[in-house]
Design an enzyme around this catalytic site. Sequence first.
Site, PDB file in Angstrom:
ATOM      1  N   TYR A   5      -1.991   0.222   9.878  1.00 54.49           N
ATOM      2  CA  TYR A   5      -2.064  -0.351   8.675  1.00 54.49           C
ATOM      3  C   TYR A   5      -0.831  -0.295   7.744  1.00 54.49           C
ATOM      4  O   TYR A   5      -0.393  -1.276   7.426  1.00 54.49           O
ATOM      5  CB  TYR A   5      -3.450   0.195   8.103  1.00 54.49           C
ATOM      6  CG  TYR A   5      -3.501  -0.151   6.605  1.00 54.49           C
ATOM      7  CD1 TYR A   5      -3.662  -1.674   6.066  1.00 54.49           C
ATOM      8  CD2 TYR A   5      -3.337   0.561   5.542  1.00 54.49           C
ATOM      9  CE1 TYR A   5      -3.876  -1.964   4.956  1.00 54.49           C
ATOM     10  CE2 TYR A   5      -3.472   0.360   4.292  1.00 54.49           C
ATOM     11  CZ  TYR A   5      -3.817  -1.023   4.156  1.00 54.49           C
ATOM     12  OH  TYR A   5      -3.878  -1.498   2.460  1.00 54.49           O
ATOM     13  N   THR A  42       0.842  -1.133  -0.134  1.00 51.96           N
ATOM     14  CA  THR A  42       0.123  -0.025  -0.211  1.00 51.96           C
ATOM     15  C   THR A  42       0.814   1.411  -0.194  1.00 51.96           C
ATOM     16  O   THR A  42       1.975   1.248   0.712  1.00 51.96           O
ATOM     17  CB  THR A  42      -0.956  -0.013   1.196  1.00 51.96           C
ATOM     18  OG1 THR A  42      -1.755   1.472   1.496  1.00 51.96           O
ATOM     19  CG2 THR A  42      -0.131  -0.104   2.520  1.00 51.96           C
TER      20      THR A  42
END
Length: 330
Positions: free
Chosen positions: A142, A118
């Site tokens: 995250y 990501t």
Amino acid sequence: MDGSVMVTGGAGYIGSHAVLALLDAGYRVVVIDNLVTGFDWAVDRRADFVPMAVEDPGVARVIAAHDVRAILHFAGSVVVPESVADPLKYYRNNTAASRSLIETAVAGGVRHFIFSSTAATYGIPETVPVAEGDPTVPINPYGMSKLMTEAMLRDVAAAHSMNFAALRYFNVAGADPDGRAGQSTAGATHLIKVAVEAALGKRASVGVFGTDFATPDGTGVRDYIHVTDLAAAHVHALEKLVAAPTESHILNAGYGKGFSVLQVLDAVDRVTNRTIARVIQGRRAGDPDALIADNAAILRTLPWRPRHDDLDGIVRDALAWERQLAERGL
């Protein structure tokens, strides 16, 4: 490539599109997914499906039974605010579970591993567009959970006969243009998904989180990549790993251009010929002004070229899928 490809999280949004891309390219595919957020009906029937978590000891048997030579790893948790509220969930579901899967893959002789990473690994970038060599300073669990998995893969590739590609996604949107898959998660937070839901009356309005960013219209700018183009990038990455088994790659997956929140909502208004109610709200902590990929490396490394890099087209595909969900009562 002989053998088959295992896709973890293949019943989810991006994973189900990758399954389609692999099958369409002629690969044999086995999907494992614990169905916590995925849907068994989202797995193309040409693939074998085993309902199972990636950390389950049974994964070793699946690898052996299906002669798995490569893994595309999508399984994990992806909601940034939730990761701040429940960091241990993200270090369990993303980092610890990935460690278990990588260990099983090494023991099972899997030679190639593609990881769903990501742009959150960059945190708030110092420069835009952001390139792979720029600092990686995640500002939430995250992003950190994904960056830790990238580090594990680098170390494992140095110690074992396995190479990897980590694709750092920017904002994934849209749906399969042929209507075979799309984003089906209830309560999704992705802007285009939320906006087309509002356009169909599933939501009363769309929140605009901040209008004081250092951007032309004051709203945050993001690089939106069509999920079908992203799935194609995974197939090209797999082909690259197979062709050059001693090389590994970390690559941005984006278009290298950005659209603001208001530009996206204008596109939805345009495509649907209606006006979505917009509710201005405060900025969310940690939201960068702009997050755009420098995609020179992926264009240089892979024969991948975007085919769906049109904002209105992305919206149209997302809208068509949303209508299909509504017809199914979902």
